[in-house]
Design a protein around this motif. Structure first.
Motif, PDB file in Angstrom:
ATOM      1  N   HIS A  53       0.854  -1.182   0.000  1.00  0.00           N
ATOM      2  CA  HIS A  53       0.000   0.000   0.000  1.00  0.00           C
ATOM      3  C   HIS A  53       0.897   1.242   0.000  1.00  0.00           C
ATOM      4  O   HIS A  53       2.059   1.184   0.397  1.00  0.00           O
ATOM      5  N   ASN A  54       0.359   2.373  -0.430  1.00  0.00           N
ATOM      6  CA  ASN A  54       1.136   3.615  -0.416  1.00  0.00           C
ATOM      7  C   ASN A  54       1.573   4.036   0.988  1.00  0.00           C
ATOM      8  O   ASN A  54       2.507   4.831   1.130  1.00  0.00           O
ATOM      9  N   SER A  55       0.929   3.517   2.008  1.00  0.00           N
ATOM     10  CA  SER A  55       1.349   3.840   3.376  1.00  0.00           C
ATOM     11  C   SER A  55       2.694   3.210   3.716  1.00  0.00           C
ATOM     12  O   SER A  55       3.350   3.613   4.684  1.00  0.00           O
ATOM     13  N   VAL A  56       3.119   2.243   2.919  1.00  0.00           N
ATOM     14  CA  VAL A  56       4.474   1.690   3.007  1.00  0.00           C
ATOM     15  C   VAL A  56       5.375   2.339   1.962  1.00  0.00           C
ATOM     16  O   VAL A  56       6.489   2.784   2.255  1.00  0.00           O
ATOM     17  N   LEU A  57       4.893   2.406   0.731  1.00  0.00           N
ATOM     18  CA  LEU A  57       5.736   2.867  -0.371  1.00  0.00           C
ATOM     19  C   LEU A  57       6.154   4.324  -0.230  1.00  0.00           C
ATOM     20  O   LEU A  57       7.335   4.662  -0.415  1.00  0.00           O
ATOM     21  N   ARG A  58       5.248   5.197   0.102  1.00  0.00           N
ATOM     22  CA  ARG A  58       5.579   6.619   0.124  1.00  0.00           C
ATOM     23  C   ARG A  58       6.600   6.980   1.209  1.00  0.00           C
ATOM     24  O   ARG A  58       7.529   7.747   0.935  1.00  0.00           O
ATOM     25  N   PRO A  59       6.483   6.469   2.430  1.00  0.00           N
ATOM     26  CA  PRO A  59       7.557   6.737   3.399  1.00  0.00           C
ATOM     27  C   PRO A  59       8.910   6.192   2.939  1.00  0.00           C
ATOM     28  O   PRO A  59       9.948   6.834   3.161  1.00  0.00           O
ATOM     29  N   LEU A  60       8.902   5.022   2.296  1.00  0.00           N
ATOM     30  CA  LEU A  60      10.156   4.456   1.808  1.00  0.00           C
ATOM     31  C   LEU A  60      10.725   5.271   0.654  1.00  0.00           C
ATOM     32  O   LEU A  60      11.943   5.488   0.570  1.00  0.00           O
ATOM     33  N   TYR A  61       9.866   5.731  -0.245  1.00  0.00           N
ATOM     34  CA  TYR A  61      10.336   6.587  -1.329  1.00  0.00           C
ATOM     35  C   TYR A  61      10.949   7.874  -0.767  1.00  0.00           C
ATOM     36  O   TYR A  61      11.958   8.372  -1.275  1.00  0.00           O
ATOM     37  N   GLU A  62      10.314   8.427   0.239  1.00  0.00           N
ATOM     38  CA  GLU A  62      10.817   9.650   0.869  1.00  0.00           C
ATOM     39  C   GLU A  62      12.214   9.425   1.442  1.00  0.00           C
ATOM     40  O   GLU A  62      13.118  10.260   1.260  1.00  0.00           O
ATOM     41  N   LEU A  63      12.395   8.291   2.116  1.00  0.00           N
ATOM     42  CA  LEU A  63      13.718   7.968   2.665  1.00  0.00           C
ATOM     43  C   LEU A  63      14.713   7.676   1.544  1.00  0.00           C
ATOM     44  O   LEU A  63      15.902   8.015   1.655  1.00  0.00           O
ATOM     45  N   GLU A  64      14.228   7.049   0.470  1.00  0.00           N
ATOM     46  CA  GLU A  64      15.107   6.747  -0.665  1.00  0.00           C
ATOM     47  C   GLU A  64      15.668   8.030  -1.274  1.00  0.00           C
ATOM     48  O   GLU A  64      16.843   8.082  -1.665  1.00  0.00           O
ATOM     49  N   GLU A  65      14.855   9.077  -1.336  1.00  0.00           N
ATOM     50  CA  GLU A  65      15.308  10.359  -1.868  1.00  0.00           C
ATOM     51  C   GLU A  65      16.389  10.983  -0.999  1.00  0.00           C
ATOM     52  O   GLU A  65      17.122  11.868  -1.449  1.00  0.00           O
ATOM     53  N   ASN A  66      16.477  10.512   0.241  1.00  0.00           N
ATOM     54  CA  ASN A  66      17.480  11.038   1.174  1.00  0.00           C
ATOM     55  C   ASN A  66      18.572  10.021   1.501  1.00  0.00           C
ATOM     56  O   ASN A  66      19.214  10.122   2.556  1.00  0.00           O
ATOM     57  N   GLY A  67      18.774   9.024   0.614  1.00  0.00           N
ATOM     58  CA  GLY A  67      19.936   8.149   0.751  1.00  0.00           C
ATOM     59  C   GLY A  67      19.666   6.721   1.161  1.00  0.00           C
ATOM     60  O   GLY A  67      20.614   5.939   1.313  1.00  0.00           O
ATOM     61  N   LEU A  68      18.392   6.337   1.362  1.00  0.00           N
ATOM     62  CA  LEU A  68      18.073   4.939   1.637  1.00  0.00           C
ATOM     63  C   LEU A  68      18.175   4.136   0.342  1.00  0.00           C
ATOM     64  O   LEU A  68      17.831   4.627  -0.729  1.00  0.00           O
ATOM     65  N   GLU A  69      18.644   2.896   0.429  1.00  0.00           N
ATOM     66  CA  GLU A  69      18.669   2.011  -0.723  1.00  0.00           C
ATOM     67  C   GLU A  69      17.479   1.074  -0.634  1.00  0.00           C
ATOM     68  O   GLU A  69      17.257   0.440   0.404  1.00  0.00           O
ATOM     69  N   LEU A  70      16.714   0.982  -1.702  1.00  0.00           N
ATOM     70  CA  LEU A  70      15.445   0.249  -1.674  1.00  0.00           C
ATOM     71  C   LEU A  70      15.395  -0.802  -2.774  1.00  0.00           C
ATOM     72  O   LEU A  70      15.711  -0.529  -3.927  1.00  0.00           O
TER      73      LEU A  70
END
Length: 382
Positions: A96-113
């Motif tokens: 669900h987007n409640s998982v994807l969007r927080p992860l995308y946000e972190l990915e934009e700041n250096g998280l590897e997904l």
């Protein structure tokens, strides 16, 4: 009205839930803020809710149950409180987007997904998890069951692989808690996120997190907790660690009533009833020309009470509106906030028509839906 949109929210609530909310509104004060009768009643009610939820999922300690406003609140708290720049996190196209969007946000700041695809049965193959683990992998966020197909992931096999590498397993149980038995110890789940307003039969605005005592989540919010007033920092002990501000004690009282109802009624009984109805529904729908089903149907395998279809190439939104106009049948069409799953299923443009059951659903209601779909298919095809 025939209500078949329980995956969005349960409309039919037990009377005990309604009564509990009314009583709490009339008598409960602010939990943890003072020693008045009303404040103490709120505190007792919230602690009893923790006990009931902990019993329902076989948690280690009621104090490891944290209350939130919904599953989105829970997942944001957990994802942003566990993962940081430089970490590698695994998730899936089923989310669900409640998982994807927080992860995308972190990915934009250096998280590897890494996002895993589904297999031929519409679920995640544990072997792909093992093959994706890297030296900087921190954990995996995975839905227990798809909110589009109802297919259930092999959580136990996946958490076993994760724990062989000392990684965290975070499970989104929004579609399963209350209608599918969940034992966090048997499934070896580190963190369980859930909402209260679906199969737990509670009010909207309620949800929660179960955190294994060994897992430390950095607080997303800081503020009043009723304890450690003069400390500059949020308390470290659960549940106060993740519960800043006034809790929704009125809603939590209703949630507790729903959970206690389910404990008494039996989650196994709910599962068996919904699965039996779903199998009947699926069999009857197969007689409709050009109907498309999404998900893997096996009458002996656990799945949520969700069945998603399309009628040929007709837009799902049109079918949903026809169901309402012709027979007041409430379903949901469109994207269901799960964009990657729609891409995997090939329904990005069309969406799907989702029917979602509860133990209040009657066989007669489903037969009305079958006949209505037959008429819609015939009329739209002319």
């Amino acid at each position: 009205m025939i209500y078949l949109d329980n995956a969005a929210t349960s409309l039919n609530k037990p009377q005990v839930v309604i009564d509990a909310v009314i009583d709490a509104i009339q008598h409960s004060g602010n939990a943890g803020r003072g020693s008045s009768d009303s404040a103490m009643q709120a505190s007792r009610s919230i602690f009893q809710a923790r006990q009931s939820l902990n019993q329902l999922i076989n948690g280690k300690d009621p104090r490891q149950i944290i209350f939130t406003h919904n599953a989105t609140d829970s997942l944001n708290t957990v994802i942003k409180g566990l993962f940081k720049k430089g970490d590698h996190v695994i998730t899936t196209v089923m989310e669900h987007n409640s998982v994807l969007r927080p992860l995308y946000e972190l990915e934009e700041n250096g998280l590897e997904l890494t996002i895993l695809d589904i297999n031929s049965k519409g679920i995640i193959d544990p072997a792909t998890v093992n093959n994706t683990i890297q030296s900087n992998t921190k954990g995996m966020v995975i839905t227990h069951a798809s909110n589009i197909t109802g297919d259930i992931n092999p959580i136990k096999e996946i958490t076993q692989i994760l724990h062989q590498h000392n990684l965290l397993g975070i499970v989104d149980a929004s579609q399963t808690i209350g209608c599918i038995p969940i034992d966090v110890e048997a499934l070896d789940i580190d963190v369980l996120c859930f909402t209260g307003h679906k199969s737990l039969l509670g009010p909207q605005g309620t949800g929660g997190i179960y955190v294994h005592p060994d897992v430390e989540i950095h607080p997303l919010k800081s503020g009043g907790t009723g304890i450690d007033t003069f400390s500059h920092h949020q308390p470290l002990d659960y549940p106060s660690r993740l519960e800043a501000g006034t809790l929704n004690s009125h809603g939590i009282a209703g949630l507790a009533a729903g959970v206690n109802y389910l404990i008494d009624y039996g989650v196994n009984k709910v599962r068996d009833y919904e699965r039996n109805l779903l199998n009947i529904f699926y069999k009857e729908l197969q007689s409709i020309p050009q109907i498309k089903f999404y998900g893997h149907f096996n009458p002996t395998v656990d799945r949520c009470g969700i069945l998603s279809i399309n009628l040929g190439d007709f837009d799902s939104a049109i079918v949903v509106e026809e169901l309402i106009d012709r027979a007041e049948i409430i379903t949901r069409g469109g994207g269901h906030c799960a964009p990657l799953m729609h891409e995997a299923l090939g329904t990005k443009e069309q969406g799907v028509v989702r029917f979602s059951l509860s133990h209040y659903t009657k066989k007669e209601d489903l037969m009305v839906a079958v006949e209505c779909l037959k008429d819609i298919q015939k009329d739209l095809s002319e």
